[in-house]
Design a protein around this motif. Structure first.
Motif, PDB file in Angstrom:
ATOM      1  N   SER A  75       1.188  -1.046   0.047  1.00  0.00           N
ATOM      2  CA  SER A  75      -0.283  -0.126  -0.374  1.00  0.00           C
ATOM      3  C   SER A  75       0.623   1.616   0.023  1.00  0.00           C
ATOM      4  CB  SER A  75      -0.820  -0.465   1.303  1.00  0.00           C
ATOM      5  OG  SER A  75      -0.347   0.255   2.537  1.00  0.00           O
ATOM      6  N   ASP A  76       2.544   1.209   0.488  1.00  0.00           N
ATOM      7  CA  ASP A  76       3.303   2.523   0.151  1.00  0.00           C
ATOM      8  C   ASP A  76       3.330   2.103  -1.244  1.00  0.00           C
ATOM      9  OD1 ASP A  76       2.911   2.658   3.535  1.00  0.00           O
ATOM     10  OD2 ASP A  76       4.283   1.598   3.742  1.00  0.00           O
ATOM     11  N   HIS A  77       3.424   1.809  -1.934  1.00  0.00           N
ATOM     12  CA  HIS A  77       3.770   1.973  -2.997  1.00  0.00           C
ATOM     13  C   HIS A  77       2.884   1.734  -4.235  1.00  0.00           C
ATOM     14  CE1 HIS A  77       7.573   1.482  -1.405  1.00  0.00           C
ATOM     15  NE2 HIS A  77       7.402   0.029  -0.672  1.00  0.00           N
ATOM     16  N   LEU A  78       2.090   2.501  -4.387  1.00  0.00           N
ATOM     17  CA  LEU A  78       0.710   1.934  -5.223  1.00  0.00           C
ATOM     18  C   LEU A  78       1.344   2.918  -6.427  1.00  0.00           C
ATOM     19  CD1 LEU A  78      -2.365   2.093  -3.419  1.00  0.00           C
ATOM     20  CD2 LEU A  78      -1.212   0.372  -4.410  1.00  0.00           C
ATOM     21  N   ASP A  79       2.582   3.911  -6.615  1.00  0.00           N
ATOM     22  CA  ASP A  79       2.647   5.299  -7.292  1.00  0.00           C
ATOM     23  C   ASP A  79       3.167   4.143  -8.532  1.00  0.00           C
ATOM     24  OD1 ASP A  79       1.262   7.419  -6.838  1.00  0.00           O
ATOM     25  OD2 ASP A  79       2.746   8.028  -5.725  1.00  0.00           O
ATOM     26  N   ASP A  80       4.380   2.812  -7.744  1.00  0.00           N
ATOM     27  CA  ASP A  80       4.845   2.053  -8.752  1.00  0.00           C
ATOM     28  C   ASP A  80       4.240   1.414  -9.774  1.00  0.00           C
ATOM     29  OD1 ASP A  80       7.396   3.237  -7.216  1.00  0.00           O
ATOM     30  OD2 ASP A  80       7.709   1.288  -5.937  1.00  0.00           O
ATOM     31  N   TYR A  81       3.116   0.592  -9.080  1.00  0.00           N
ATOM     32  CA  TYR A  81       2.334  -0.337  -9.930  1.00  0.00           C
ATOM     33  C   TYR A  81       1.824   0.783 -11.395  1.00  0.00           C
ATOM     34  CZ  TYR A  81       3.132  -3.239  -5.416  1.00  0.00           C
ATOM     35  OH  TYR A  81       4.138  -3.294  -4.184  1.00  0.00           O
ATOM     36  N   ALA A  82       1.084   2.293 -10.488  1.00  0.00           N
ATOM     37  CA  ALA A  82       0.426   2.772 -11.087  1.00  0.00           C
ATOM     38  C   ALA A  82       1.319   3.007 -13.085  1.00  0.00           C
ATOM     39  CB  ALA A  82      -0.157   3.649 -10.917  1.00  0.00           C
ATOM     40  N   ALA A  83       3.125   3.251 -12.370  1.00  0.00           N
ATOM     41  CA  ALA A  83       3.936   3.063 -13.088  1.00  0.00           C
ATOM     42  C   ALA A  83       3.703   2.227 -14.671  1.00  0.00           C
ATOM     43  CB  ALA A  83       4.462   4.293 -12.980  1.00  0.00           C
ATOM     44  N   THR A  86       0.416   2.209 -16.721  1.00  0.00           N
ATOM     45  CA  THR A  86       0.814   2.831 -17.908  1.00  0.00           C
ATOM     46  C   THR A  86       1.438   2.813 -18.365  1.00  0.00           C
ATOM     47  OG1 THR A  86       0.620   4.943 -15.798  1.00  0.00           O
ATOM     48  CG2 THR A  86       1.442   5.717 -18.161  1.00  0.00           C
ATOM     49  N   GLY A 194      -6.259   0.440  -7.715  1.00  0.00           N
ATOM     50  CA  GLY A 194      -4.846   0.069  -8.229  1.00  0.00           C
ATOM     51  C   GLY A 194      -4.550  -0.976  -8.578  1.00  0.00           C
TER      52      GLY A 194
END
Length: 282
Positions: A75-83, A86, A194
């Motif tokens: 849950s601390d790394h949702l931006d990594d998965y979103a990348a 993309t 996410g």
């Protein structure tokens, strides 16, 4: 360096089956002088709770399990998965799906050619997708098997495989051809939640250099689609070792949903970690 991991979801307390899996992966790393990592897979905010995460750490410490490096909380790394989502979208490998799980399951039941075809609903027509977006309808990002095969090429698709050092659910062992088509167009992300399991787990295994994925046979089938994601992203292929699932006196496997006796309850009843390890054959 041999690197394993234990990756529970904090949706309940650990039971004997979790203890067996965690100890098996931990001992494999320690016996080889390698690394053992702990990952908390808490990307489902509706089911994951902080008190269950605290319970996991307590139970592992009681078992005598230690880990290398900090605990990774997904849950601390949702931006990594979103990348990653993309990148896959930009390559045309994902499509929006507004169908509910019930609608997909109903389609599977009505499919004239079997469940595999029905599990690949395909993108909505452009006008329908635009209308659903305007209405603010929730959607998922599905991985298109057709586009994935085109991206890899027929030769690479046909050669897609993985090494199984344990046993699959039907006794599979050795070099196994991956069959991602059996899973259909899996969901890799949702608009409101996410990343989904398959994407997050393959990302994290690659990021942390996990060389051996040691887990229960209930996750053997997931390996097929996870190998496809690894190939699409250029991530390394780990070795897999699926172990048999522990069962209770009634012959049913231990599971949170069946309210299996937890490690905390065993501990409260006077059982020691050494007694449990002996009971588990470890």
């Amino acid at each position: 360096m041999l690197t394993t991991r234990f990756a529970p979801s904090p949706t309940g307390r650990l039971h004997r089956g979790h203890a067996f899996s965690a100890l098996t992966a931990w001992r494999a790393a320690r016996d080889a002088g390698g690394r053992f990592l702990l990952r908390i897979e808490d990307i489902d905010p509706t089911r994951c709770r902080p008190e269950f995460e605290a319970g996991i750490l307590e139970d592992l410490s009681w078992l005598g399990i230690d880990w290398d490096g900090p605990v990774r909380r997904q849950s601390d790394h949702l931006d990594d998965y979103a990348a990653v989502v993309t990148r896959l979208r930009e390559r045309g490998l994902l499509y929006r799906c507004f169908r509910t799980r019930k609608e997909v399951m109903d389609a599977i039941g009505d499919a004239p050619h079997g469940p595999v075809e029905a599990a690949r609903p395909g993108p909505h027509p452009a006008e329908e997708e635009a209308r659903l977006l305007d209405e603010g309808r929730p959607y998922a990002w599905r991985l298109s098997l057709d586009q994935a095969r085109e991206a890899l090429g027929d030769a690479a698709w046909d050669a897609l495989s993985f090494t199984e050092e344990g046993r699959g659910s039907d006794g599979e062992h050795g070099r196994i051809r991956a069959r991602p088509e059996t899973a259909g167009d899996v969901v890799l992300a949702r608009k409101d939640a996410g990343a989904a399991y398959h994407l997050a787990v393959t990302h994290d295994d690659a990021l942390h250099g996990v060389t051996h994925v040691i887990r229960g046979q209930d996750l053997f089938e997931a390996t097929h689609v996870q190998r496809l994601i690894q190939a699409l992203m250029g991530w390394p292929e780990p070795v897999y070792r699926h172990h048999e699932l522990l069962t209770g006196p009634d012959g049913r496997r231990y599971a949170k949903r069946d309210r299996s006796v937890t490690l905390a309850e065993l501990r409260a009843g006077g059982m020691t970690a050494a007694e449990l390890r002996e009971q588990l054959g470890l």
